[in-house]
Design a protein around this motif. Structure first.
Motif, PDB file in Angstrom:
ATOM      1  N   LYS A 127      53.401   1.505  16.713  1.00 22.19           N
ATOM      2  CA  LYS A 127      53.264   0.524  15.640  1.00 22.19           C
ATOM      3  C   LYS A 127      53.659   1.134  14.302  1.00 22.19           C
ATOM      4  CE  LYS A 127      48.845  -1.160  13.908  1.00 22.19           C
ATOM      5  NZ  LYS A 127      47.479  -1.557  14.256  1.00 22.19           N
TER       6      LYS A 127
ATOM      7  N   HIS B  46      52.159 -14.654  13.175  1.00 20.65           N
ATOM      8  CA  HIS B  46      51.972 -13.201  13.227  1.00 20.65           C
ATOM      9  C   HIS B  46      52.809 -12.575  14.334  1.00 20.65           C
ATOM     10  CE1 HIS B  46      48.651 -13.867  10.508  1.00 20.65           C
ATOM     11  NE2 HIS B  46      48.315 -14.881  11.288  1.00 20.65           N
ATOM     12  N   PHE B  47      53.446 -11.490  14.014  1.00 18.80           N
ATOM     13  CA  PHE B  47      54.166 -10.720  15.026  1.00 18.80           C
ATOM     14  C   PHE B  47      53.502  -9.359  15.166  1.00 18.80           C
ATOM     15  CE2 PHE B  47      58.115 -13.185  13.588  1.00 18.80           C
ATOM     16  CZ  PHE B  47      58.111 -14.022  14.698  1.00 18.80           C
ATOM     17  N   GLN B  48      53.209  -8.972  16.386  1.00 19.26           N
ATOM     18  CA  GLN B  48      52.708  -7.608  16.623  1.00 19.26           C
ATOM     19  C   GLN B  48      53.906  -6.653  16.628  1.00 19.26           C
ATOM     20  OE1 GLN B  48      52.825  -5.699  19.925  1.00 19.26           O
ATOM     21  NE2 GLN B  48      52.332  -7.232  21.507  1.00 19.26           N
ATOM     22  N   SER B  49      53.612  -5.363  16.728  1.00 20.27           N
ATOM     23  CA  SER B  49      54.714  -4.398  16.623  1.00 20.27           C
ATOM     24  C   SER B  49      55.740  -4.585  17.738  1.00 20.27           C
ATOM     25  CB  SER B  49      54.172  -2.967  16.618  1.00 20.27           C
ATOM     26  OG  SER B  49      53.347  -2.765  17.752  1.00 20.27           O
ATOM     27  N   GLN B  50      55.283  -4.988  18.933  1.00 18.09           N
ATOM     28  CA  GLN B  50      56.222  -5.170  20.044  1.00 18.09           C
ATOM     29  C   GLN B  50      56.931  -6.532  19.988  1.00 18.09           C
ATOM     30  OE1 GLN B  50      57.043  -2.663  22.186  1.00 18.09           O
ATOM     31  NE2 GLN B  50      55.703  -1.331  20.988  1.00 18.09           N
ATOM     32  N   GLU B  51      56.714  -7.245  18.909  1.00 18.14           N
ATOM     33  CA  GLU B  51      57.501  -8.453  18.647  1.00 18.14           C
ATOM     34  C   GLU B  51      58.430  -8.193  17.455  1.00 18.14           C
ATOM     35  OE1 GLU B  51      54.769 -12.203  19.832  1.00 18.14           O
ATOM     36  OE2 GLU B  51      53.772 -10.835  18.442  1.00 18.14           O
TER      37      GLU B  51
ATOM     38  N   TYR C 295      57.020  -3.480  28.125  1.00 15.81           N
ATOM     39  CA  TYR C 295      57.645  -3.238  26.819  1.00 15.81           C
ATOM     40  C   TYR C 295      58.887  -2.356  26.979  1.00 15.81           C
ATOM     41  CZ  TYR C 295      53.380  -5.024  24.579  1.00 15.81           C
ATOM     42  OH  TYR C 295      52.350  -5.811  24.168  1.00 15.81           O
TER      43      TYR C 295
ATOM     44  N   TYR D 243      55.959  -9.427  25.476  1.00 15.75           N
ATOM     45  CA  TYR D 243      54.525  -9.669  25.368  1.00 15.75           C
ATOM     46  C   TYR D 243      54.088 -10.840  26.266  1.00 15.75           C
ATOM     47  CZ  TYR D 243      50.306 -10.277  22.273  1.00 15.75           C
ATOM     48  OH  TYR D 243      49.062 -10.387  21.731  1.00 15.75           O
TER      49      TYR D 243
ATOM     50  N   THR E  18      55.275  -5.728   7.993  1.00 14.73           N
ATOM     51  CA  THR E  18      53.974  -5.884   8.641  1.00 14.73           C
ATOM     52  C   THR E  18      53.293  -7.192   8.235  1.00 14.73           C
ATOM     53  OG1 THR E  18      52.934  -4.666   6.838  1.00 14.73           O
ATOM     54  CG2 THR E  18      53.561  -3.381   8.777  1.00 14.73           C
TER      55      THR E  18
ATOM     56  N   ARG F 299      60.655 -10.384  14.360  1.00 17.87           N
ATOM     57  CA  ARG F 299      60.493 -10.169  12.921  1.00 17.87           C
ATOM     58  C   ARG F 299      61.839  -9.804  12.272  1.00 17.87           C
ATOM     59  NH1 ARG F 299      56.126  -8.838   9.645  1.00 17.87           N
ATOM     60  NH2 ARG F 299      54.694  -8.512  11.379  1.00 17.87           N
TER      61      ARG F 299
ATOM     62  N   GLU G 184      61.001 -10.659  23.131  1.00 15.68           N
ATOM     63  CA  GLU G 184      59.727  -9.949  23.260  1.00 15.68           C
ATOM     64  C   GLU G 184      59.243 -10.076  24.709  1.00 15.68           C
ATOM     65  OE1 GLU G 184      56.890 -11.613  24.066  1.00 15.68           O
ATOM     66  OE2 GLU G 184      57.007 -13.628  23.242  1.00 15.68           O
TER      67      GLU G 184
END
Ligand code: FES
Ligand SMILES: [Fe+2]
Lengths: 399, 121
Positions: free
Chosen positions: A13, A366-371, A232, A210, A21, A375, A208
């Motif tokens: 991340k 919201h996007f997490q780091s693996q998305e 991932y 996820y 972020t 982004r 992604e």
């Protein structure tokens, strides 16, 4: 002898935080005024994939493609010198769409309205009653559109003078793309579907992993494994405005018996063609194309925006050589049906996502780091939209 | 079964009962047949067909595709249908009915197998 299981660690991340972020505003994902800005800022001035060179194999071959986001229809030809050319499919007399079929072989095109006839180089060859005009009809050529080819993919750019050539636009990815099976493809299988959703939501679904275990519990069984339950990727690359990732291969994947048989056939053909089965490179080409370089399912998906809330996906599996044996024909049919099974499972949730956002209930998503690739797409889109808005304001101020 | 009733090459009579439903021309037609079929018919076709696919391909591989005779072409079409059906029976299993709902939105416009089959698209 013991084999040590290499524990999988996704890209951290912290290492991905430079892409951003913050929560992302939702309006760009559903508002039609934003889509109109994207049309001008992106689709009318970027290189957009329209087809593949194998569709116009010889002089006289042509294709016609709808390009709604550019408000255009494109006529792409191969002329007698073998050169690829692109034109607006619009007759310069009074604008009528010149060619009404998807493609074929023809070196001259006659307008259905008043019979003006053009060569596949865009020249007016004949116009009935030419002497009744007040202009010189031979000055009336088909409006040319910039065209380029990379790895067999045909791209067009509606900008009258594109800021970059296709090769400059793709930059370091050119060499990577040229290595893919797609570059040598001579034929393809294709399926399409439409979703009632924004093009970015459609695209994001395919960048992604996820969601895999939730949406593809059966068809995506092999994508995740004990070491990497979400499947991932092992690497991300950012090549603004494009991006890439390396898909993780699950060492514990256990294909079912018939599947193993069919994949075995496909693997043999891929290896005969000189491809490494472990290669799984994904390229996201801005704005609306992605390419998967997997040897057994070398495919591309073109995400064609139709409106702010409507998108057409065109998925193709590219092959080198026609089916030359029953086994090859079977393996390709199986590979296509497998890809199709995975694709269709995403459809409903893409539409559900659009409905939720279009309700206006949420100001941000919201996007997490693996998305991170989602982004990155948003960042690249919004950067261009904001620059275009500034350009409009400056134009307004100087008038 | 008498010889003249045989619609498939020798050795594949077990597949005769499936010819009418599953010897289908065109990849999109095969997909649609999968989506419109019943679980029981998919299961019986797959259970009998799966072990016959390797010998069928071995036989069909001996000739260029455009030289297949009528019986061989029928066998080829059955094998191609099994590619679709196997995904329903072996992979999707109990998820197939829900899965089929989404798959109905997809159209196969073109497949390499559509060549040499006199398909008009
Ligand atoms: S509009 Fe094409 S000939 Fe008149
Ligand atoms: Fe998915």
């Amino acid at each position: 002898m013991t084999t040590t299981v290499q524990a999988f660690a996704p890209v951290s991340k912290e290492d991905l935080a430079f892409i951003g972020t913050d929560p992302i505003p939702t309006e760009p994902y559903y508002r039609s005024d934003y889509f109109e800005l994207e049309r001008e800022a992106i689709f009318k001035r970027s290189w957009i994939q329209m087809g593949h060179i194998c569709e116009i194999p010889e002089p006289g071959s042509f294709i016609v493609r709808a390009f709604e986001a550019g408000n255009a229809s494109l006529l792409i030809t191969r002329d007698r010198d073998g050169e690829v050319r692109a034109f607006h499919n619009a007759c310069p007399h009074r604008g009528t769409q010149l060619v009404q079929v998807d493609g074929g072989k023809r070196s001259r095109f006659t307008c259905p309205y008043h019979g003006w006839t053009f060569s596949n180089q865009g020249k007016l060859l004949a116009a009935p009653e030419a002497d009744k005009f007040y202009i010189n009809p031979s000055d009336c050529t088909l409006p040319a559109v910039s065209v380029g080819v990379c790895a067999g993919f045909i791209f067009i750019n509606l900008d009258k003078s594109p800021r970059q050539s296709l090769q400059e636009y793709l930059g370091p990815l050119v060499a990577e793309l040229e290595k893919l099976p797609h570059a040598r493809a001579t034929t393809y299988s294709e399926y399409t579907y439409e979703v009632d959703a924004n093009w970015k939501l459609t695209y994001d679904n395919f960048q992604e992993n996820y969601h895999l275990r939730f949406l593809h519990p059966r068809s995506g069984e092999a994508a995740g494994g004990p070491q990497n339950p979400y499947g991932y990727p092992t690497r991300y690359g950012f090549h603004d405005p494009h991006r890439s990732q390396t898909i993780w291969s699950n060492p514990d994947a256990k294909p079912l018996p018939f599947q193993a048989f069919a994949f075995g056939k496909g693997a043999r053909h891929a290896m005969e063609a000189g491809y490494k089965l472990e290669d799984k490179e994904y390229f996201g080409i801005f704005p609306n194309l992605f390419i998967l370089g997997a040897a057994m399912t070398p495919f591309s998906q073109c995400i064609m925006p139709i409106a702010a809330n409507k998108t057409r996906s065109i998925i193709r599996l590219y092959w080198i050589g026609e089916d030359d044996s029953a086994s090859k024909r079977f393996a390709r049919e199986y590979a296509m049906a497998t890809a199709l099974d995975i694709h269709c499972e995403d459809r409903a949730v893409i539409e559900a996502g659009h409905r939720g956002l279009a309700s206006g209930a949420l100001s941000h998503l919201h996007f997490q780091s693996q998305e991170v690739l989602c982004r990155h797409l948003y960042n690249q889109v919004d950067k261009r939209v904001q620059a275009y808005k500034a350009e409009l304001e400056n134009r307004g101020a100087s008038e | 079964m008498s010889l003249e009733n045989m619609r498939l090459p020798t050795g594949f009579d077990a597949l005769e009962p499936f010819v009418d439903r599953w010897a289908i021309k065109g990849a999109n037609n095969r997909l649609q047949q999968r989506l419109n079929s019943q679980e029981s018919e998919r299961a019986s076709f797959f259970n009998i067909g799966k072990d016959l696919v390797p010998p069928a391909l071995e036989l069909l591989d001996q000739k260029p595709l455009h030289e297949l005779d009528e019986k061989e072409q029928r066998l080829m079409d059955l094998v191609l249908s099994l590619a679709h059906i196997s995904l329903a029976v072996e992979i999707q299993r109990d998820h197939e009915p829900a899965h089929a709902e989404s798959a109905r939105h997809i159209t196969i416009n073109r497949a390499t197998s559509d060549k040499d089959t006199n398909l008009c698209n």
